[in-house]
Design a protein around this motif. Structure first.
Motif, PDB file in Angstrom:
ATOM      1  N   ASP A 128      84.832  25.999 -14.178  1.00  6.49           N
ATOM      2  CA  ASP A 128      85.389  25.273 -15.161  1.00  6.49           C
ATOM      3  C   ASP A 128      86.974  25.621 -14.894  1.00  6.49           C
ATOM      4  OD1 ASP A 128      83.200  24.423 -16.322  1.00  6.49           O
ATOM      5  OD2 ASP A 128      82.974  26.102 -17.475  1.00  6.49           O
ATOM      6  N   THR A 129      87.453  25.695 -13.786  1.00 10.64           N
ATOM      7  CA  THR A 129      88.734  25.945 -13.446  1.00 10.64           C
ATOM      8  C   THR A 129      89.316  24.764 -12.634  1.00 10.64           C
ATOM      9  OG1 THR A 129      88.758  27.515 -11.677  1.00 10.64           O
ATOM     10  CG2 THR A 129      89.071  28.536 -13.926  1.00 10.64           C
ATOM     11  N   LYS A 130      90.576  24.499 -12.623  1.00 12.29           N
ATOM     12  CA  LYS A 130      91.129  23.448 -11.907  1.00 12.29           C
ATOM     13  C   LYS A 130      91.551  23.946 -10.238  1.00 12.29           C
ATOM     14  CE  LYS A 130      96.027  24.429 -12.965  1.00 12.29           C
ATOM     15  NZ  LYS A 130      97.326  23.888 -13.637  1.00 12.29           N
ATOM     16  N   ASP A 131      91.591  25.175 -10.075  1.00 10.47           N
ATOM     17  CA  ASP A 131      91.745  25.776  -8.623  1.00 10.47           C
ATOM     18  C   ASP A 131      90.384  25.864  -7.893  1.00 10.47           C
ATOM     19  OD1 ASP A 131      94.500  26.587  -8.849  1.00 10.47           O
ATOM     20  OD2 ASP A 131      94.010  28.087 -10.316  1.00 10.47           O
ATOM     21  N   TYR A 132      90.733  25.497  -6.571  1.00  6.99           N
ATOM     22  CA  TYR A 132      89.466  25.249  -5.726  1.00  6.99           C
ATOM     23  C   TYR A 132      88.953  26.639  -5.303  1.00  6.99           C
ATOM     24  CZ  TYR A 132      86.549  24.126  -1.772  1.00  6.99           C
ATOM     25  OH  TYR A 132      85.179  24.074  -0.987  1.00  6.99           O
ATOM     26  N   ILE A 133      89.680  27.531  -5.245  1.00  5.44           N
ATOM     27  CA  ILE A 133      89.432  28.965  -4.886  1.00  5.44           C
ATOM     28  C   ILE A 133      89.995  30.026  -5.875  1.00  5.44           C
ATOM     29  CG2 ILE A 133      89.476  31.365  -3.311  1.00  5.44           C
ATOM     30  CD1 ILE A 133      87.450  29.041  -2.355  1.00  5.44           C
ATOM     31  N   ASP A 134      89.419  30.682  -6.695  1.00  8.73           N
ATOM     32  CA  ASP A 134      89.948  31.278  -7.782  1.00  8.73           C
ATOM     33  C   ASP A 134      90.154  32.946  -7.461  1.00  8.73           C
ATOM     34  OD1 ASP A 134      89.937  29.613 -10.273  1.00  8.73           O
ATOM     35  OD2 ASP A 134      87.991  29.213  -9.544  1.00  8.73           O
ATOM     36  N   GLU A 135      89.725  33.282  -6.640  1.00 10.96           N
ATOM     37  CA  GLU A 135      89.710  34.817  -6.153  1.00 10.96           C
ATOM     38  C   GLU A 135      89.203  35.043  -4.570  1.00 10.96           C
ATOM     39  OE1 GLU A 135      87.860  39.246  -7.306  1.00 10.96           O
ATOM     40  OE2 GLU A 135      87.407  37.547  -8.631  1.00 10.96           O
ATOM     41  N   THR A 136      89.888  35.524  -4.027  1.00 10.38           N
ATOM     42  CA  THR A 136      89.475  36.178  -2.534  1.00 10.38           C
ATOM     43  C   THR A 136      89.550  37.790  -2.489  1.00 10.38           C
ATOM     44  OG1 THR A 136      89.752  34.045  -1.784  1.00 10.38           O
ATOM     45  CG2 THR A 136      89.600  36.147  -0.226  1.00 10.38           C
ATOM     46  N   PHE A 147      92.511  42.423  -3.629  1.00 11.96           N
ATOM     47  CA  PHE A 147      92.097  41.303  -4.347  1.00 11.96           C
ATOM     48  C   PHE A 147      93.159  40.356  -4.429  1.00 11.96           C
ATOM     49  CE2 PHE A 147      90.345  44.874  -6.702  1.00 11.96           C
ATOM     50  CZ  PHE A 147      89.210  44.980  -6.049  1.00 11.96           C
ATOM     51  N   PHE A 148      93.029  38.840  -4.031  1.00 14.09           N
ATOM     52  CA  PHE A 148      93.896  37.922  -4.405  1.00 14.09           C
ATOM     53  C   PHE A 148      93.453  36.880  -5.415  1.00 14.09           C
ATOM     54  CE2 PHE A 148      93.947  39.711  -0.131  1.00 14.09           C
ATOM     55  CZ  PHE A 148      95.167  40.032   0.266  1.00 14.09           C
ATOM     56  N   PHE A 149      94.228  36.489  -6.377  1.00 14.02           N
ATOM     57  CA  PHE A 149      93.759  35.548  -7.324  1.00 14.02           C
ATOM     58  C   PHE A 149      94.550  34.350  -7.342  1.00 14.02           C
ATOM     59  CE2 PHE A 149      92.773  39.739  -8.692  1.00 14.02           C
ATOM     60  CZ  PHE A 149      91.447  39.781  -8.821  1.00 14.02           C
ATOM     61  N   SER A 150      94.136  33.245  -7.678  1.00 14.24           N
ATOM     62  CA  SER A 150      94.879  32.038  -8.021  1.00 14.24           C
ATOM     63  C   SER A 150      95.830  32.280  -9.300  1.00 14.24           C
ATOM     64  CB  SER A 150      94.105  30.875  -8.265  1.00 14.24           C
ATOM     65  OG  SER A 150      93.305  30.950  -9.467  1.00 14.24           O
ATOM     66  N   GLU A 151      97.054  31.388  -9.236  1.00 15.85           N
ATOM     67  CA  GLU A 151      98.087  31.559 -10.436  1.00 15.85           C
ATOM     68  C   GLU A 151      97.334  31.736 -11.606  1.00 15.85           C
ATOM     69  OE1 GLU A 151     102.260  29.456 -11.487  1.00 15.85           O
ATOM     70  OE2 GLU A 151     101.116  28.744  -9.993  1.00 15.85           O
ATOM     71  N   ASN A 152      96.267  30.910 -11.829  1.00 14.06           N
ATOM     72  CA  ASN A 152      95.851  30.641 -13.276  1.00 14.06           C
ATOM     73  C   ASN A 152      94.303  31.349 -13.565  1.00 14.06           C
ATOM     74  OD1 ASN A 152      98.023  28.821 -14.169  1.00 14.06           O
ATOM     75  ND2 ASN A 152      97.087  27.447 -12.778  1.00 14.06           N
ATOM     76  N   ALA A 153      94.178  32.289 -12.777  1.00 12.44           N
ATOM     77  CA  ALA A 153      92.637  32.795 -12.672  1.00 12.44           C
ATOM     78  C   ALA A 153      92.625  33.544 -14.041  1.00 12.44           C
ATOM     79  CB  ALA A 153      92.704  33.885 -11.567  1.00 12.44           C
TER      80      ALA A 153
END
Length: 285
Positions: free
Chosen positions: A81-89, A112-118
């Motif tokens: 339910d988020t707009k980012d394709y990948i939310d966390e790596t 840990f790497f997160f999308s801007e709006n995670a």
């Protein structure tokens, strides 16, 4: 906090002492391997802390284990339910080693790497260094993991879990291994990550209302309240896991039910006890 830390340390020594009392050093023959895994779950949580909004997710993991014991893995998460394709790596490296015939250890570091709006609670963390020890008591399989998270927040987390694999093959005399692996766990630690997440989310929501209702005041300094409780070592959650493990050669299927009860929550933390359902499939070659 001091008394609880001493208790956890005594527990760790008990595991090590019992292992050496019952077993002797044993060499382990290893082979290099790759593992590919995919997983889906109905919600995400982080050491007993979760958000009011549920975030079902799918994840994919690739792991390489060297014969020497060194390993590396990468996992990517996509929240439905988020707009980012990948939310966390997450990228991890580690070293696993035998301590005795029934006891093993594992050292690891994760970034840990997160999308801007995670939106996950975990998104305020950046790095983790962990030490895990496991001991097969014959009737119980115990695991003790100590992790230090550092970066935007700094926390010490300790998990103690007990499980026992129960083979179901004798019931129908199946050729492929099938069994239950029920596990109970208790998690203790500090909660700077919880407060950091709560404060950041409140500021984001407050800034939106302020921009709409009082334009021109966005440059005024903002203050937030903090509590000393975040650095107190406390029990964070109690967890019950009931995985069903199905082995088909190098392929493994694992549907899991988990019930998590968060305790000692900080002010503003809206985590609640709830059930989690997940399905994981993996292949080793």
């Amino acid at each position: 906090m001091k008394n609880q830390l001493i208790l956890w340390i005594m527990l760790a020594w008990a595991l090590v002492g019992s292992a050496h009392a019952q077993t002797t050093e044993d060499s382990v023959t290893r082979k290099a391997s790759w593992n590919v895994a995919v997983e889906a779950a109905n919600n995400s949580s982080f050491y007993g802390r979760n958000t009011v909004t549920k975030y079902p997710y799918a994840a994919a993991t690739l792991t390489y284990a060297h014969a020497s014991g060194f390993w590396a893995s990468a996992t990517s998460y996509q929240l439905f339910d988020t707009k980012d394709y990948i939310d966390e790596t997450d990228v991890s490296v580690g070293y696993s080693f035998p301590i005795s015939k029934r006891m093993n250890g594992n050292l690891s570091y994760s970034r840990f790497f997160f999308s801007e709006n995670a939106p996950m609670v975990k998104s305020v963390t950046e790095n983790a260094a962990s030490l895990n020890t496991t001991l097969d008591w014959k009737y119980l399989y115990s695991s003790l993991t100590t992790s230090y998270f550092f970066g935007e927040s700094n926390d010490l987390i300790v998990q103690f879990e007990n499980s026992r694999y129960i083979g179901l093959n004798p019931i129908w005399k199946g050729r492929n291994p099938v069994g239950l692996d029920p596990k109970i766990g208790i998690t203790g630690g500090t909660q700077e990550f919880s407060e950091t997440y709560t404060v950041e989310r409140k500021k984001e929501l407050g800034d939106w209302f302020e921009d709409v209702l009082t334009p021109g005041k966005g440059n005024e300094p903002k203050t937030t309240t903090t509590t000393t409780t975040k650095h107190k070592f406390q029990v964070l959650s109690y967890d019950l896991y009931v995985p069903l493990v199905v082995m088909l050669g190098n392929f493994e299927l694992e549907p899991t039910y988990r019930y998590s009860i968060p305790v000692n929550k900080l002010e503003g933390d809206e985590s609640k006890a709830q059930s989690f359902y997940s399905l994981k499939a993996s292949f080793t070659f």
